[in-house]
Design an enzyme around this catalytic site. Sequence first.
Site, mmCIF file in Angstrom:
data_model
loop_
_atom_site.group_PDB
_atom_site.id
_atom_site.type_symbol
_atom_site.label_atom_id
_atom_site.label_comp_id
_atom_site.label_asym_id
_atom_site.label_seq_id
_atom_site.Cartn_x
_atom_site.Cartn_y
_atom_site.Cartn_z
ATOM 1 C CG HIS A 107 -9.365 -20.741 1.328
ATOM 2 N ND1 HIS A 107 -9.171 -19.617 2.100
ATOM 3 C CD2 HIS A 107 -9.468 -20.295 0.050
ATOM 4 C CE1 HIS A 107 -9.155 -18.541 1.327
ATOM 5 N NE2 HIS A 107 -9.334 -18.931 0.077
ATOM 6 N NE ARG A 139 -4.270 -16.741 -0.102
ATOM 7 C CZ ARG A 139 -5.113 -16.708 -1.124
ATOM 8 N NH1 ARG A 139 -4.666 -16.512 -2.346
ATOM 9 N NH2 ARG A 139 -6.413 -16.863 -0.930
HETATM 10 N N1 CP Z 1 -10.698 -17.653 -3.553
HETATM 11 C C1 CP Z 1 -9.572 -16.979 -3.179
HETATM 12 O O1 CP Z 1 -9.037 -17.136 -2.073
HETATM 13 O O2 CP Z 1 -9.123 -16.121 -4.129
HETATM 14 P P1 CP Z 1 -7.737 -15.336 -4.112
HETATM 15 O O3 CP Z 1 -6.638 -16.350 -4.339
HETATM 16 O O4 CP Z 1 -7.853 -14.362 -5.234
HETATM 17 O O5 CP Z 1 -7.563 -14.668 -2.788
HETATM 18 N N1 NVA Z 2 -6.860 -24.550 -4.545
HETATM 19 C C1 NVA Z 2 -6.525 -23.206 -4.953
HETATM 20 C C2 NVA Z 2 -7.404 -22.224 -4.271
HETATM 21 C C3 NVA Z 2 -7.147 -20.782 -4.572
HETATM 22 C C4 NVA Z 2 -8.026 -19.862 -3.808
HETATM 23 C C5 NVA Z 2 -5.065 -22.933 -4.657
HETATM 24 O O1 NVA Z 2 -4.601 -23.352 -3.588
HETATM 25 O O2 NVA Z 2 -4.382 -22.326 -5.478
#
Ligand code: CP
Ligand code: NVA
Length: 297
Positions: free
Chosen positions: A130, A103
């Site tokens: 994502h 991430r």
């Molecule tokens: N939806 C998602 O990726 O959640 P987190 O940021 O908690 O991992």
């Molecule tokens: N768009 C959001 C998604 C989190 C899972 C972000 O990037 O913070």
Amino acid sequence: MTRDIVDVDDLTATEVEEVLSLSAELKSAQRSSAGQRPLADQTLAMIFEKPSTRTRVSFETGMTQLGGHAIFLGPDDIHLGHGEPIKDTARAISRYADFIMARVFDHSDVVELAEYATVPVINGLTDDAHPCQTLADLLTIRERFGGFDVDVAWVGDGNNVCQSFVVGSAMTDLDLTVATPEGYGISEDVRDRAAELGNAPEETHDPDAAIADADIVYTDVWVSMGQEDKREEKLADFDGFQLTTDRVGDRPVLHCLPAHRGEEITDDLLESDNAIVWDQAENRLHAQNGLLAWLSE
Ligand code: CP
Ligand code: NVA
């Protein structure tokens, strides 16, 4: 050559189906306490530049369920970002672990990790994509509707979660309409990839027009991680895009979470039975288990 999942279209449409079917199979095996252990003795290295609840806990739990192990590597735990180039991190970790999940902020960083790693790299969220979220969303929609002959309205920001969902929708033939404020639409690259897959979404700046024909409505935060300095500007630009109970009626609602109640969605809608966000969040675990097991086949 290893298979990297930088975005959903690193899989073919047939492979998406295979991953979703395996996810459903592992989910039901897990529920009946007959869990399978296809990743015995395997290790997932998880690199996090941004915070996470669902991605971290679902991947870590998933590796335990599948018989393997996960290592959490936060921003202060490894040399990445403190002087060691991405390519060196990628090559070193590949000598220990069987998979890398990352991430990161810049999408190009996960692309570079994938280029140099000799084990599969899975994108756990970048500023642009994502894919693991999309696999869970597709699993959730398939469970709910029995397939993908479904009209979906995306209402909100056209960034990472939306963009992977656009690609996943194109691959599964979901009928998607994306409603964003002007200037917050999907990138040209994502639009082109969806068109090449034969199913670019309809795009509008009118949330109610998008919702009118929808079977299900999906939103995400307006202020994503790393955009905190743009908060006031974004709240103003997204005025009028909030999902409310009145606006969505009895349609089911998806949200990748975390939610900012009172911004993109009201508290009462998120707390209502229409919000199927906890099933969706649970499916992060099952979809990723399916993906990991599929990658290890
Ligand atoms: N939806 C998602 O990726 O959640 P987190 O940021 O908690 O991992
Ligand atoms: N768009 C959001 C998604 C989190 C899972 C972000 O990037 O913070």
